[in-house]
Design a protein around this motif. Sequence first.
Motif, mmCIF file in Angstrom:
data_model
loop_
_atom_site.group_PDB
_atom_site.id
_atom_site.type_symbol
_atom_site.label_atom_id
_atom_site.label_comp_id
_atom_site.label_asym_id
_atom_site.label_seq_id
_atom_site.Cartn_x
_atom_site.Cartn_y
_atom_site.Cartn_z
ATOM 1 N N GLN A 59 0.678 -1.400 -0.014
ATOM 2 C CA GLN A 59 0.001 -0.081 -0.015
ATOM 3 C C GLN A 59 0.932 1.144 -0.043
ATOM 4 O O GLN A 59 1.723 1.492 0.831
ATOM 5 N N SER A 99 -1.620 8.558 -1.754
ATOM 6 C CA SER A 99 -3.154 8.497 -1.937
ATOM 7 C C SER A 99 -3.793 8.986 -0.709
ATOM 8 O O SER A 99 -4.766 9.644 -0.467
ATOM 9 N N ARG A 129 -9.794 6.992 5.267
ATOM 10 C CA ARG A 129 -8.615 6.473 5.173
ATOM 11 C C ARG A 129 -8.384 5.223 6.319
ATOM 12 O O ARG A 129 -7.920 4.221 5.853
ATOM 13 N N LEU A 174 -7.407 1.383 4.817
ATOM 14 C CA LEU A 174 -6.219 0.579 5.393
ATOM 15 C C LEU A 174 -6.769 -0.689 6.062
ATOM 16 O O LEU A 174 -6.124 -1.655 5.868
ATOM 17 N N ALA A 181 -7.484 -2.983 3.130
ATOM 18 C CA ALA A 181 -6.227 -3.312 2.812
ATOM 19 C C ALA A 181 -5.984 -4.627 3.560
ATOM 20 O O ALA A 181 -5.437 -5.674 2.889
ATOM 21 N N ILE A 197 -3.065 -7.598 2.296
ATOM 22 C CA ILE A 197 -1.961 -6.540 2.174
ATOM 23 C C ILE A 197 -1.179 -6.415 3.581
ATOM 24 O O ILE A 197 -2.085 -5.961 4.383
ATOM 25 N N PHE A 201 3.316 -1.402 4.224
ATOM 26 C CA PHE A 201 2.761 -0.393 3.779
ATOM 27 C C PHE A 201 3.899 0.798 4.020
ATOM 28 O O PHE A 201 4.846 0.924 4.757
ATOM 29 N N ALA A 206 -1.012 2.959 -5.032
ATOM 30 C CA ALA A 206 -1.590 3.893 -4.345
ATOM 31 C C ALA A 206 -3.162 3.929 -4.202
ATOM 32 O O ALA A 206 -3.828 4.706 -4.653
ATOM 33 N N ASN A 207 -3.684 2.707 -3.700
ATOM 34 C CA ASN A 207 -4.925 2.364 -3.341
ATOM 35 C C ASN A 207 -5.497 3.821 -2.818
ATOM 36 O O ASN A 207 -4.945 4.306 -1.642
ATOM 37 N N GLU A 248 -10.533 0.135 -5.290
ATOM 38 C CA GLU A 248 -9.258 -0.083 -5.602
ATOM 39 C C GLU A 248 -8.563 -1.159 -5.002
ATOM 40 O O GLU A 248 -7.512 -1.863 -5.506
ATOM 41 N N VAL A 249 -8.580 -1.081 -3.748
ATOM 42 C CA VAL A 249 -7.826 -2.199 -2.894
ATOM 43 C C VAL A 249 -8.260 -3.706 -3.520
ATOM 44 O O VAL A 249 -7.464 -4.687 -3.574
ATOM 45 N N ASN A 308 -6.938 -4.397 -6.920
ATOM 46 C CA ASN A 308 -5.542 -4.539 -7.107
ATOM 47 C C ASN A 308 -4.891 -5.812 -6.427
ATOM 48 O O ASN A 308 -3.941 -6.579 -6.940
#
Length: 323
Positions: free
Chosen positions: A19, A23, A32, A36, A39, A44, A47, A294-295, A300-301, A304
């Motif tokens: 990550q 972004s 945010r 996270l 993610a 993920i 970071f 840059a999710n 987008e997470v 990707n």
Amino acid sequence: MMQYVELPGVDAPVSRVVQGAISLFALDEETRLEMLDAAVEGGITAFDTAVNYAFGDISVDAMLGRWISHRGGHEDIAIIAKGCHPAPPEWTHPRVNPEAIVEDIDKSRQQIGIDRLDLWMFHRDDPTVEIGILVEAVNAAIDRAHIGAWGVSNWTTARIEAALDYADAHDLRGPVANSAHYSLANQLDDPWPDVVTLTGPEREADRQWHQDREVDVVAWSPLAGGFLSERISRAELEAAEGFIADTARCYFNDDNWARRERAAEVGRRLGLNLSQVALAWALHADFSPLVIVANATIGEVEENIAAEGTVLADADLDYIFSG
């Protein structure tokens, strides 16, 4: 399912999708934290941040620190921090020295609110500084338990080899990772001064060297500054205005555009978007790089992470790059 690598000195398995930090500036606090959290839930564990990713008192380090406090610790994730970047206002004066190493490591630890950074990287190099001084300084930080392992970003292969050789000769820990540009799009011009790319046939020997010396690559800008996404059109690239001007300068030519179009074609056949195909292409490289993405949204997470699990046929990989 997400794949992971084991880095010496880093306790948590490091996900091949990392990550990215930039972004986070565009998100409010609640969004945010949710992104996270998503993610981590998706697999993920790595970071990326840097002490110079800041606007005044607003820093990515602090953002990650508030999230870590919110989730109750960072034992199962890896924080990749960077330092020794040239400082404002000129952003040109080298800061690659033992004093800056200590200063930047301590500042990131304080801002994030953790005792030890899992992996700390030199953000830039200064080849005029003797390599042994730098290797000794980061090993001292490991001995103080301020970092778990160290690496580099935007160093030449020769310079990394010198660091490894010095570490081996003095029974010290050498760099375990190198963050460099790698993507489907060849880099036509440097986005910033003194950066290093591993993209293109002419850099095959450098990529092979990383495999031979077992130095993991953490690829930055695998989507080539947005060039490898549907968000930017050819007309916008040709106009080269605003923030797109740098993307056009660094990545836009007929060869790169043709690769982009072939990747989009493969994506349509497989039910994937262009960015997912571009990430899958990078992740398929023989030297098995990690990629920084840059999710900014949970969507987008998910996209990707799905790209990391996408297996492209050899024929598609060859077609995308060479036609």
